[in-house]
Design a protein around this motif. Sequence first.
Motif, short mmCIF file in Angstrom:
data_model
loop_
_atom_site.label_atom_id
_atom_site.label_comp_id
_atom_site.label_asym_id
_atom_site.label_seq_id
_atom_site.Cartn_x
_atom_site.Cartn_y
_atom_site.Cartn_z
N HIS A 1 138.82 85.04 -6.89
CA HIS A 1 137.74 86.00 -7.16
C HIS A 1 137.05 86.42 -5.86
CE1 HIS A 1 134.22 87.88 -8.91
NE2 HIS A 1 133.45 87.06 -8.21
N ARG A 2 136.90 85.48 -4.92
CA ARG A 2 136.17 85.72 -3.66
C ARG A 2 136.87 85.00 -2.53
NH1 ARG A 2 132.35 83.20 -0.58
NH2 ARG A 2 130.75 84.51 0.35
N ILE A 3 137.05 85.70 -1.40
CA ILE A 3 137.64 85.09 -0.21
C ILE A 3 136.69 85.36 0.95
CG2 ILE A 3 139.60 85.06 1.39
CD1 ILE A 3 141.38 85.93 -0.95
N GLU A 4 136.41 84.30 1.71
CA GLU A 4 135.49 84.42 2.84
C GLU A 4 136.17 84.01 4.14
OE1 GLU A 4 132.40 81.72 1.58
OE2 GLU A 4 133.25 80.08 2.75
N ALA A 5 135.57 84.43 5.24
CA ALA A 5 135.98 84.01 6.58
C ALA A 5 134.72 83.53 7.27
CB ALA A 5 136.59 85.18 7.35
N ARG A 6 134.80 82.36 7.91
CA ARG A 6 133.67 81.78 8.64
C ARG A 6 134.05 81.71 10.10
NH1 ARG A 6 129.81 79.04 5.87
NH2 ARG A 6 129.97 79.28 3.62
N LEU A 7 133.21 82.25 10.98
CA LEU A 7 133.57 82.27 12.38
C LEU A 7 132.37 82.18 13.29
CD1 LEU A 7 133.72 85.84 13.31
CD2 LEU A 7 134.80 85.36 11.14
N ASP A 8 132.63 81.79 14.51
CA ASP A 8 131.62 81.73 15.55
C ASP A 8 131.21 83.16 15.88
OD1 ASP A 8 130.41 81.62 18.20
OD2 ASP A 8 131.30 79.63 18.45
N ALA A 9 129.91 83.40 15.99
CA ALA A 9 129.41 84.74 16.28
C ALA A 9 129.92 85.28 17.62
CB ALA A 9 127.89 84.75 16.26
N LEU A 10 130.32 84.39 18.52
CA LEU A 10 130.86 84.83 19.81
C LEU A 10 132.32 85.29 19.70
CD1 LEU A 10 129.36 82.08 22.15
CD2 LEU A 10 128.51 84.41 21.73
N ASN A 11 132.94 85.04 18.56
CA ASN A 11 134.35 85.42 18.36
C ASN A 11 134.40 86.89 17.88
OD1 ASN A 11 137.05 85.64 17.74
ND2 ASN A 11 137.15 83.71 16.61
N THR A 12 134.09 87.77 18.80
CA THR A 12 134.02 89.21 18.49
C THR A 12 135.33 89.76 17.92
OG1 THR A 12 132.35 89.43 20.19
CG2 THR A 12 133.40 91.45 19.45
N PRO A 13 136.51 89.41 18.48
CA PRO A 13 137.74 89.95 17.91
C PRO A 13 137.93 89.60 16.43
CG PRO A 13 138.18 89.05 20.08
CD PRO A 13 136.78 88.64 19.72
#
Length: 181
Positions: A129-141
């Motif tokens: 139903h829902r897929i998320e991505a979690r990342l470091d804010a410095l990981n601009t790409p």
Amino acid sequence: MPDITLPVRTERLALRRFEGRDLEAFHAYHALPETARFLPGLAKTYTQCMERVGMYANFVFEKEGDWVSLAIEAKDSPGLLGEVVLKWLPGRGQAEIGWTLAPGARGKGYATEAAAAMLGLGFGELGFHRIEARLDALNTPSAELCERLGMRLEARLVDKWHYKGQWATELVYSMLEQEWP
């Protein structure tokens, strides 16, 4: 959840189960500090890479907490370019997506193409139903990749993680099944 039909094919890529022949290439990019920069833990040793490739080659995707990590390979040029992962999160119909590419494969649209295919697999064949991505804010790409995929920025959690000697701000991007093209 149903079995996963492999390989997953895109215009330029094949996403497939990891194999023993992927170990050298996997280690070549996972041993680099630049690859480890936005991943938990330090650059991986050869032994750690052996364990990881073995785990990825023998994945089982049956219940919450399970991971599927697929090798990214160009259709016209066999060889490991990176991986795209999907983790089944606790809670009905929830998953998390991630990706890592070898330096030579970055900046060519492979991560976007592989992640789009994994979203399609997650929303289609697997019925999330829902897929998320979690990342470091410095990981601009990676943030830009999420935006290219049409994922929405849901949260900016300031100083959420303390890893590698510093505090990191976490960005959470997500998409719902009905938002997937």
